[in-house]
Design a protein around this motif. Structure first.
Motif, PDB file in Angstrom:
ATOM      1  N   LEU A 184       0.830  -1.209   0.000  1.00  0.00           N
ATOM      2  CA  LEU A 184       0.000   0.000   0.000  1.00  0.00           C
ATOM      3  C   LEU A 184       0.854   1.244   0.000  1.00  0.00           C
ATOM      4  O   LEU A 184       2.010   1.228   0.408  1.00  0.00           O
ATOM      5  N   ILE A 204      -4.832   6.913  -0.465  1.00  0.00           N
ATOM      6  CA  ILE A 204      -4.432   5.604   0.026  1.00  0.00           C
ATOM      7  C   ILE A 204      -4.725   4.599  -1.086  1.00  0.00           C
ATOM      8  O   ILE A 204      -5.868   4.488  -1.538  1.00  0.00           O
ATOM      9  N   VAL A 257      -8.701   0.516  -3.732  1.00  0.00           N
ATOM     10  CA  VAL A 257      -8.366  -0.843  -3.311  1.00  0.00           C
ATOM     11  C   VAL A 257      -8.682  -1.782  -4.466  1.00  0.00           C
ATOM     12  O   VAL A 257      -9.793  -1.755  -5.009  1.00  0.00           O
ATOM     13  N   TYR A 315      -4.034   2.359   7.898  1.00  0.00           N
ATOM     14  CA  TYR A 315      -4.165   0.909   7.835  1.00  0.00           C
ATOM     15  C   TYR A 315      -3.566   0.237   9.068  1.00  0.00           C
ATOM     16  O   TYR A 315      -4.036  -0.830   9.479  1.00  0.00           O
ATOM     17  N   ASP A 338       0.301   5.406   1.240  1.00  0.00           N
ATOM     18  CA  ASP A 338      -0.541   6.392   1.922  1.00  0.00           C
ATOM     19  C   ASP A 338       0.225   7.707   1.851  1.00  0.00           C
ATOM     20  O   ASP A 338       1.247   7.881   2.509  1.00  0.00           O
ATOM     21  N   VAL A 367      -4.229   0.523  -2.128  1.00  0.00           N
ATOM     22  CA  VAL A 367      -3.933  -0.787  -1.544  1.00  0.00           C
ATOM     23  C   VAL A 367      -4.095  -1.863  -2.610  1.00  0.00           C
ATOM     24  O   VAL A 367      -5.103  -1.902  -3.326  1.00  0.00           O
ATOM     25  N   ARG A 368      -3.105  -2.742  -2.686  1.00  0.00           N
ATOM     26  CA  ARG A 368      -3.203  -3.887  -3.609  1.00  0.00           C
ATOM     27  C   ARG A 368      -3.941  -5.024  -2.931  1.00  0.00           C
ATOM     28  O   ARG A 368      -3.533  -5.521  -1.884  1.00  0.00           O
ATOM     29  N   CYS A 374     -12.095  -0.947   1.321  1.00  0.00           N
ATOM     30  CA  CYS A 374     -12.086   0.434   0.844  1.00  0.00           C
ATOM     31  C   CYS A 374     -12.958   1.318   1.736  1.00  0.00           C
ATOM     32  O   CYS A 374     -12.537   2.398   2.171  1.00  0.00           O
ATOM     33  N   PRO A 384       0.064  -0.076  -6.181  1.00  0.00           N
ATOM     34  CA  PRO A 384      -0.204   1.141  -5.410  1.00  0.00           C
ATOM     35  C   PRO A 384       0.575   2.364  -5.897  1.00  0.00           C
ATOM     36  O   PRO A 384       0.007   3.460  -6.007  1.00  0.00           O
TER      37      PRO A 384
END
Length: 456
Positions: free
Chosen positions: A36, A48, A220, A401, A38, A50-51, A388, A225
């Motif tokens: 991720l 943000i 997400v 996170y 951020d 995120v994979r 998400c 990312p």
């Protein structure tokens, strides 16, 4: 003819030795850190990314603080949210839908006293199109006169219908009782106020309030990312302002006190709504309070549900839950009951609050609630959409996170003693206030006898 005998829910859930025990959870370990990023872009937008590769999709949530003190702010904001995605100089309503459909995507927008929220999804391969459509709306929405007129008519109909619903009446009464004239209480404009809104006013609100600085965008999905953040930066490069999005003024702490009876003539059902000050997620004691709330009324096996639903049949559903704003946290208790049993249900609800303090949760109750809390958190964030939405909610109160990653461990470490202490501090009946909406002609005599309720 054969007669089939069916077991009741109570029989299914019990054995000769008592209730069926929940299966034990494995040893709780910290969740692994996904890939991720951020970061905050030069225009002030926090992103943000995120994979999460479960399906080849990407989920998008944008949260823009959107508070306002003007009398017509709620009405203008509702019209804006409903017309935002209907046209720009580049796209009309049909083109919006066509471009999104080509990448299996969708976008929608809603507004409340705190925020303007835009959410949607698309195939991961179509993320650039999704971001382009979003950027077009944020920087180029034109709010055509005919679209504003069309959506305003629909809004008037929806608001008129909503205001006849008991749950909406109860929510508005509770908000006014808790916070008076604070802008947080105006969750829905008056239908008549919609008619005062002009396209020029909506365009002016967009220019003044749809701002990146202070907003949060979460992506997400099956994405890289770093690449996703770069794509956002490119797509939203034209979304600029030196001003910051307007956050809701801090809510005052709740003042405990008597419950107010709100008269609804001829009502055959009543709505019980109680509320008290709680702890924010950032507080070290929140995990224990979360477990205490579950024991009281936070899930189906709670004490409140066992009492007023399973044992006495006063309601089909009762529950308690937390409500968070940026600087505030409260616990709410809700139950809808038939008028004839409303005072009894109210009495039993207060009794269960007191019992949670005087008869603290047992080790078994704490263990069951703890397992449910961890399991439901993991389940709710297992999908791309769930993760998400959770990250947007956490980001709104300044969390990242890391909080989500560590929360299962914090819950697992909660002791029965800590839960008992949280219950004593936060669930004592004297800490609550609230409202009951119902027919006062039916309810007042019994409420007068039991006390603790201000009659109309």
């Amino acid at each position: 003819m054969t007669t089939t005998s069916y077991r009741t829910a109570e029989q299914i859930g019990h054995t000769e030795q008592g209730p069926r025990p929940l299966p034990a959870l494995g040893v709780q370990t910290a969740a692994s850190q996904p890939s991720l990023v951020d970061t905050v872009l030069p225009n002030g937008l926090r992103v943000i990314a995120v994979r999460k590769e479960s399906v080849p999709m990407v989920e998008l949530r944008l949260r823009i603080p959107f508070a306002g003190m003007d009398r017509l702010h709620a009405a203008r904001a509702e019209v804006l949210a409903n017309v935002l995605l209907t046209g720009t100089e580049r796209r009309d309503r049909a083109q919006f839908d066509t471009d999104l459909a080509a990448v299996g995507g969708d976008l929608s927008s809603v507004v409340d006293p705190e925020r303007l929220s835009i959410g949607g999804s698309a195939l991961a391969s179509g993320m650039d199109v999704l971001l382009d459509v979003l950027a077009d709306a944020l920087t180029g929405a034109v709010y055509r006169d005919e679209e504003v007129a069309r959506e305003s008519e629909r809004l008037v109909e929806r608001i008129t219908m909503a205001r006849s619903q008991p749950s909406v009446i109860a929510r508005e009464a509770l908000q006014k009782h808790r916070y008076g004239d604070h802008p947080f209480t105006k969750e829905m404009p008056e239908a008549a106020e919609i008619g005062e809104v002009t396209p020029e006013q909506v365009r002016a609100l967009h220019k003044a309030a749809v701002l990146p600085r202070g907003a949060l965008l979460v992506l997400v999905g099956d994405i890289d990312p770093d690449g996703a953040v770069a794509a956002v930066g490119g797509a939203l490069a034209g979304w600029q302002s030196d001003a910051s999005a307007v956050s809701l003024p801090k809510l005052p702490d709740l003042t405990p006190g008597d419950v107010r009876l709100v008269h609804r003539a001829g009502a055959v059902q009543s709505q019980i709504r109680l509320s008290a000050q709680a702890l924010p997620r950032t507080d070290p004691g929140y995990a224990a309070l979360q477990v205490a709330n579950l024991v009281f009324g936070g899930y189906f096996s709670s004490r409140l549900v066992e009492n007023i639903r399973e044992d006495k049949g006063y309601t089909y559903g009762a529950h308690s839950y937390f409500e968070f704003t940026k600087d505030n946290a409260t616990v709410l208790v809700e139950a809808d009951t038939a008028s004839g049993v409303t005072p009894a249900a109210f009495w039993e609800t207060r009794y269960e609050l007191g019992r949670l303090v005087l008869s603290p949760p047992s080790e078994s109750e704490v263990d069951n609630a703890r397992q449910y809390a961890i399991g439901s958190l993991l389940t709710s964030t297992s999908s791309q959409a769930g993760l998400c939405a959770t990250l947007v909610a956490l980001g709104a109160v300044g969390l990242s996170y890391e909080w989500l990653r560590d929360q299962p461990m914090r819950i697992a470490d909660v002791t029965a003693e800590q839960v008992a202490e949280a219950a004593e501090k936060h669930f004592a009946p004297s800490r609550f206030t609230g409202i009951v909406v119902g027919d006062a002609d039916v309810l007042a005599p019994q409420f007068r006898a039991i006390g603790g309720v201000v009659l109309p």
